[in-house]
Scaffold this motif. Structure first.
Motif, PDB file in Angstrom:
ATOM      1  N   LEU A 338       0.997  -1.438  -0.078  1.00  0.00           N
ATOM      2  CA  LEU A 338      -0.155  -0.041  -0.136  1.00  0.00           C
ATOM      3  C   LEU A 338       0.792   1.102  -0.025  1.00  0.00           C
ATOM      4  O   LEU A 338       1.942   1.262   0.759  1.00  0.00           O
ATOM      5  N   GLY A 339       0.500   2.303  -0.801  1.00  0.00           N
ATOM      6  CA  GLY A 339       1.352   3.571  -0.967  1.00  0.00           C
ATOM      7  C   GLY A 339       0.423   4.539  -0.624  1.00  0.00           C
ATOM      8  O   GLY A 339      -0.634   4.667  -1.100  1.00  0.00           O
ATOM      9  N   ILE A 340       0.948   5.609   0.260  1.00  0.00           N
ATOM     10  CA  ILE A 340       0.032   6.642   0.744  1.00  0.00           C
ATOM     11  C   ILE A 340       0.621   7.918  -0.046  1.00  0.00           C
ATOM     12  O   ILE A 340       2.080   8.308   0.231  1.00  0.00           O
ATOM     13  N   VAL A 341      -0.086   8.585  -1.048  1.00  0.00           N
ATOM     14  CA  VAL A 341       0.567   9.935  -1.599  1.00  0.00           C
ATOM     15  C   VAL A 341       0.504  11.095  -0.371  1.00  0.00           C
ATOM     16  O   VAL A 341      -0.472  11.234   0.059  1.00  0.00           O
ATOM     17  N   SER A 342       1.610  11.420  -0.387  1.00  0.00           N
ATOM     18  CA  SER A 342       1.927  12.547   0.786  1.00  0.00           C
ATOM     19  C   SER A 342       1.956  14.005   0.145  1.00  0.00           C
ATOM     20  O   SER A 342       2.906  14.387  -0.667  1.00  0.00           O
ATOM     21  N   ARG A 343       0.726  14.472   0.356  1.00  0.00           N
ATOM     22  CA  ARG A 343       0.696  15.933  -0.378  1.00  0.00           C
ATOM     23  C   ARG A 343       1.531  16.873   0.253  1.00  0.00           C
ATOM     24  O   ARG A 343       1.637  16.879   1.694  1.00  0.00           O
ATOM     25  N   LYS A 344       1.648  17.962  -0.330  1.00  0.00           N
ATOM     26  CA  LYS A 344       2.043  19.390   0.406  1.00  0.00           C
ATOM     27  C   LYS A 344       1.380  20.424   0.305  1.00  0.00           C
ATOM     28  O   LYS A 344       0.483  20.559  -1.017  1.00  0.00           O
ATOM     29  N   GLY A 345       0.915  21.275   1.115  1.00  0.00           N
ATOM     30  CA  GLY A 345       0.347  22.634   0.807  1.00  0.00           C
ATOM     31  C   GLY A 345      -1.115  22.521   1.292  1.00  0.00           C
ATOM     32  O   GLY A 345      -1.412  22.699   2.345  1.00  0.00           O
ATOM     33  N   THR A 346      -1.848  22.080   0.539  1.00  0.00           N
ATOM     34  CA  THR A 346      -3.552  21.796   0.732  1.00  0.00           C
ATOM     35  C   THR A 346      -3.877  20.448   0.416  1.00  0.00           C
ATOM     36  O   THR A 346      -3.165  19.517  -0.288  1.00  0.00           O
ATOM     37  N   ARG A 347      -5.099  20.090   1.070  1.00  0.00           N
ATOM     38  CA  ARG A 347      -5.594  18.554   1.093  1.00  0.00           C
ATOM     39  C   ARG A 347      -4.583  17.699   1.639  1.00  0.00           C
ATOM     40  O   ARG A 347      -4.193  16.531   0.966  1.00  0.00           O
ATOM     41  N   VAL A 348      -3.927  17.988   2.822  1.00  0.00           N
ATOM     42  CA  VAL A 348      -2.833  17.163   3.422  1.00  0.00           C
ATOM     43  C   VAL A 348      -3.395  16.223   4.344  1.00  0.00           C
ATOM     44  O   VAL A 348      -4.557  16.737   5.103  1.00  0.00           O
ATOM     45  N   ILE A 349      -3.090  15.131   4.471  1.00  0.00           N
ATOM     46  CA  ILE A 349      -3.500  14.048   5.515  1.00  0.00           C
ATOM     47  C   ILE A 349      -2.803  14.523   7.065  1.00  0.00           C
ATOM     48  O   ILE A 349      -1.463  14.242   6.996  1.00  0.00           O
ATOM     49  N   GLU A 350      -3.514  15.533   7.927  1.00  0.00           N
ATOM     50  CA  GLU A 350      -2.910  15.798   8.959  1.00  0.00           C
ATOM     51  C   GLU A 350      -2.297  14.838  10.024  1.00  0.00           C
ATOM     52  O   GLU A 350      -1.294  15.126  10.540  1.00  0.00           O
ATOM     53  N   ASN A 351      -3.035  13.456  10.067  1.00  0.00           N
ATOM     54  CA  ASN A 351      -2.235  12.345  10.919  1.00  0.00           C
ATOM     55  C   ASN A 351      -1.863  11.088   9.934  1.00  0.00           C
ATOM     56  O   ASN A 351      -2.135  10.052  10.245  1.00  0.00           O
ATOM     57  N   GLU A 352      -1.056  11.648   9.088  1.00  0.00           N
ATOM     58  CA  GLU A 352      -0.436  10.752   7.987  1.00  0.00           C
ATOM     59  C   GLU A 352       0.139   9.701   8.673  1.00  0.00           C
ATOM     60  O   GLU A 352       0.185   8.361   8.214  1.00  0.00           O
ATOM     61  N   ALA A 353       1.116   9.988   9.601  1.00  0.00           N
ATOM     62  CA  ALA A 353       1.826   8.888  10.289  1.00  0.00           C
ATOM     63  C   ALA A 353       1.021   7.841  10.987  1.00  0.00           C
ATOM     64  O   ALA A 353       1.188   6.728  10.922  1.00  0.00           O
ATOM     65  N   ALA A 354      -0.124   8.466  11.643  1.00  0.00           N
ATOM     66  CA  ALA A 354      -0.959   7.400  12.319  1.00  0.00           C
ATOM     67  C   ALA A 354      -1.688   6.545  11.135  1.00  0.00           C
ATOM     68  O   ALA A 354      -1.941   5.193  11.314  1.00  0.00           O
ATOM     69  N   SER A 360      -0.085  -0.503   8.455  1.00  0.00           N
ATOM     70  CA  SER A 360       0.598  -1.626   8.581  1.00  0.00           C
ATOM     71  C   SER A 360       0.118  -2.575   9.647  1.00  0.00           C
ATOM     72  O   SER A 360       0.150  -3.961   9.397  1.00  0.00           O
ATOM     73  N   LEU A 361      -0.514  -2.101  10.662  1.00  0.00           N
ATOM     74  CA  LEU A 361      -1.406  -2.953  11.593  1.00  0.00           C
ATOM     75  C   LEU A 361      -2.251  -3.885  10.968  1.00  0.00           C
ATOM     76  O   LEU A 361      -2.591  -5.000  11.283  1.00  0.00           O
ATOM     77  N   VAL A 362      -3.194  -3.336   9.828  1.00  0.00           N
ATOM     78  CA  VAL A 362      -4.139  -3.974   9.057  1.00  0.00           C
ATOM     79  C   VAL A 362      -3.227  -5.335   8.543  1.00  0.00           C
ATOM     80  O   VAL A 362      -4.162  -6.238   8.215  1.00  0.00           O
ATOM     81  N   GLY A 363      -2.269  -4.974   7.965  1.00  0.00           N
ATOM     82  CA  GLY A 363      -1.348  -6.102   7.314  1.00  0.00           C
ATOM     83  C   GLY A 363      -0.900  -5.792   5.949  1.00  0.00           C
ATOM     84  O   GLY A 363      -0.333  -6.529   5.124  1.00  0.00           O
ATOM     85  N   PHE A 364      -0.598  -4.486   5.824  1.00  0.00           N
ATOM     86  CA  PHE A 364      -0.072  -3.996   4.478  1.00  0.00           C
ATOM     87  C   PHE A 364       1.350  -3.516   4.599  1.00  0.00           C
ATOM     88  O   PHE A 364       1.890  -3.127   5.889  1.00  0.00           O
ATOM     89  N   ASP A 365       2.196  -3.862   3.916  1.00  0.00           N
ATOM     90  CA  ASP A 365       3.487  -3.029   3.780  1.00  0.00           C
ATOM     91  C   ASP A 365       3.227  -1.775   3.299  1.00  0.00           C
ATOM     92  O   ASP A 365       2.870  -1.606   1.932  1.00  0.00           O
ATOM     93  N   VAL A 366       3.855  -0.650   4.098  1.00  0.00           N
ATOM     94  CA  VAL A 366       3.226   0.726   3.714  1.00  0.00           C
ATOM     95  C   VAL A 366       4.655   1.473   3.310  1.00  0.00           C
ATOM     96  O   VAL A 366       5.610   1.252   3.681  1.00  0.00           O
ATOM     97  N   SER A 367       4.440   2.284   2.154  1.00  0.00           N
ATOM     98  CA  SER A 367       5.447   3.198   1.658  1.00  0.00           C
ATOM     99  C   SER A 367       4.759   4.472   1.687  1.00  0.00           C
ATOM    100  O   SER A 367       3.417   4.746   1.205  1.00  0.00           O
ATOM    101  N   ILE A 368       5.511   5.677   2.037  1.00  0.00           N
ATOM    102  CA  ILE A 368       4.970   7.113   1.776  1.00  0.00           C
ATOM    103  C   ILE A 368       5.500   7.492   0.456  1.00  0.00           C
ATOM    104  O   ILE A 368       6.705   7.398   0.161  1.00  0.00           O
ATOM    105  N   LEU A 369       4.691   8.004  -0.473  1.00  0.00           N
ATOM    106  CA  LEU A 369       5.241   8.527  -1.712  1.00  0.00           C
ATOM    107  C   LEU A 369       5.053   9.837  -1.735  1.00  0.00           C
ATOM    108  O   LEU A 369       3.942  10.694  -1.978  1.00  0.00           O
ATOM    109  N   GLU A 370       6.265  10.530  -1.822  1.00  0.00           N
ATOM    110  CA  GLU A 370       6.418  11.975  -1.738  1.00  0.00           C
ATOM    111  C   GLU A 370       6.168  12.544  -3.115  1.00  0.00           C
ATOM    112  O   GLU A 370       6.288  11.891  -3.961  1.00  0.00           O
ATOM    113  N   THR A 371       5.303  13.746  -3.170  1.00  0.00           N
ATOM    114  CA  THR A 371       5.065  14.265  -4.530  1.00  0.00           C
ATOM    115  C   THR A 371       5.983  15.607  -4.482  1.00  0.00           C
ATOM    116  O   THR A 371       6.584  15.920  -3.730  1.00  0.00           O
TER     117      THR A 371
END
Length: 511
Positions: A338-354, A360-371
């Motif tokens: 699973l990849g999470i698109v990490s936005r900057k500026g607006t429409r940011v996920i403020e609790n992205e780390a959580a 990861s706890l659900v069972g995914f290998d997680v990567s953060i995709l910087e834009t």
């Protein structure tokens, strides 16, 4: 005979006995017969090869050119880069049955061998076609169609001029006013007589005229407005096409290098700065458009789909895709990626780390995709194509759904408050065409940062649709798209993640 290539000279030598490799003098029993064969060979060589050097225009006999590169298995002429010449004639290319218009039901589908035809029936785009001896006139931003000298005047060409702005948002007048207008016409008698348009460069493939302007600095619009339409328009030519680009710039050329190379075997022509006269066997000005990130197979002669466009991208970015490290492809086949698109500026996920920790706890290998990190699109393709689930808040980066594997991957789009209809309209249908599973998580008021700016009973929070009806596009753009971030409810969002994890685990393990 001294001008013949070595391999052709050797054939003649074998015929007259000089290439036998046998030493000494040999007496012939029929000297008159040998002399006759020798003279006949010389005459035949002269008849076959003399036109090649004395009159190039005569090398074709009954439509067959003995000295032209043979078409490759892909249906394009090999050895096909433009050739610098200074000639009054047009293209030396054999006018084979070249289908310029691949659209079913188009008024230009059966245009004559020398003509100009425009299809202006689409709400989004105009596309014009030119068949025959087409030459550029950079000074007037024109493409001129020269009729054969033996042809009778063609009323559909002589005196006719078409104008087109090659961009796929013709309904957006204020934008289209900034797109360069291209003229398609026959030359004036003066232009023909004084040979102002002698060919400087002759191409063996038709031109595709498009623009690097408009909104193409945005990833969504680069694909939706430019490269997907370009692929729709010329993919049937199998790279036998020359890109002629307006508003050409180094950023565009570098960012989309693989896509241009995947569509064309030729160098790009910067029409606004290249003042030479380029000559083509035809031209397409403008591109087809089927809808937002859409391909409708029933509208193309070869029944192409959006999955075919994905396959085109896979081929274009293959080298970087192969270079993905095993760790990036997942440490275990039983933990979907699973990849999470990490936005900057607006429409940011403020609790992205959580959110990442939850996934990861659900069972995914997680990567953060910087834009907007300056990485080439090829490396982003490699990262996204390895995913089972792509997660992101509505925005241009979700255009990368085109990189996901059809029939296997899923897109989870987070739609901020007031944005769900827009979000679904941009990407849901494309996922269906790609056979990518689509899931949408609609943010509610207590997950939006707008709750810190507006009272709890404000219509902006309680009834976004009503607020948008009253405030129009201005409130949509300023408040809902440009003025909020999100903080996702982990319990509610966790339900969606578990659903997608269960789906991924039911699929066969990918190779």
């Amino acid at each position: 005979m001294a001008l013949m290539p070595a391999d052709e000279k050797s054939i003649c030598a074998m015929e007259d006995g000089s290439g036998s490799g046998v030493g000494g003098k040999k007496v012939s029993r029929w000297p008159g017969y040998v002399h006759f064969i020798f003279l006949l060979t010389v005459v035949m060589c002269a008849l076959v090869y003399a036109p090649r050097f004395l009159a190039p225009s005569l090398t074709s006999v009954a439509g067959v050119d003995f000295f032209k590169p043979r078409p490759s298995s892909l249906g394009r002429v090999e050895g096909g880069q433009g050739q610098s010449v200074h000639s009054g004639g047009g293209n030396a290319v054999d006018e084979e049955a070249l289908v310029l218009d691949n659209q079913v039901g188009s008024p230009c589908a059966s245009m004559p061998s020398h003509g100009i035809c425009c299809d202006r029936t689409d709400f989004n785009t105009d596309v014009c076609f030119m068949a025959g001896d087409v030459r550029t006139d950079a000074a007037s931003l024109s493409f001129l169609l020269f009729l054969p000298s033996h042809a009778a005047p063609n009323a559909t060409v002589v005196g006719k001029e078409e104008r087109v702005r090659p961009y796929t948002r013709k309904w957006e007048r204020h934008l289209m006013d900034r797109i360069h207008e291209v003229r398609l016409r026959a030359p004036t008698p003066e232009e023909t007589a004084y040979e102002r348009h002698r060919c400087d460069v002759v191409h063996d493939a038709p031109a595709l005229v498009m623009t690097a302007g408009g909104y193409t600095g945005n990833l969504f619009h680069a694909f939706n407005d430019a490269f997907l339409p370009a692929w729709l328009t010329v993919q049937h030519l199998r790279r036998r096409v020359v890109f002629v680009v307006l508003a050409y710039n180094p950023w565009w050329a570098g960012t989309f290098r693989e896509l241009v190379s995947g569509l064309s075997d030729h160098h790009v022509i910067d029409l606004l700065h290249d003042k030479r006269t380029h000559c083509f066997p035809g031209a397409i000005v403008g591109t087809r458009f089927h809808g937002i990130l859409a391909v409708h197979p029933e509208r193309t002669r070869d029944n192409r789909t959006l999955a075919d466009f994905h396959n085109f991208l896979a081929d274009a970015y293959k080298e970087d895709d192969d270079a993905v490290k095993p760790l990036e492809r997942g440490t275990s086949p039983r933990r979907p990626r699973l990849g999470i698109v990490s936005r900057k500026g607006t429409r940011v996920i403020e609790n992205e780390a959580a959110v990442a920790q939850l996934a990861s706890l659900v069972g995914f290998d997680v990567s953060i995709l910087e834009t907007a990190n300056g990485a080439p699109l090829s490396s982003e393709y490699a990262a996204v194509s390895a995913l089972d689930v792509l997660v992101g808040v509505h925005g241009a980066d979700l255009t990368k759904l085109l990189f996901l594997r059809p029939g296997r991957a899923a897109l989870l789009q987070v739609a901020p408050l007031g944005v769900p209809p827009i979000a679904r309209g941009c990407y849901a249908a494309a996922c269906g065409m790609m056979e990518v599973h689509y899931e949408q998580y609609d943010v509610v008021a207590n997950e939006s940062s707008l709750r810190r700016r507006y009272a709890a009973d404000d219509v902006v929070l309680t009834d976004p649709e009503k607020a948008k009806q009253k405030g129009g596009w201005e409130i949509t753009a300023r408040v809902y798209l440009g003025g909020q971030n999100v903080s996702l409810d982990l319990d509610r969002f966790g339900d969606t993640l578990r659903k997608l994890h269960s789906r991924s685990m039911r699929l066969p393990v990918a190779a």
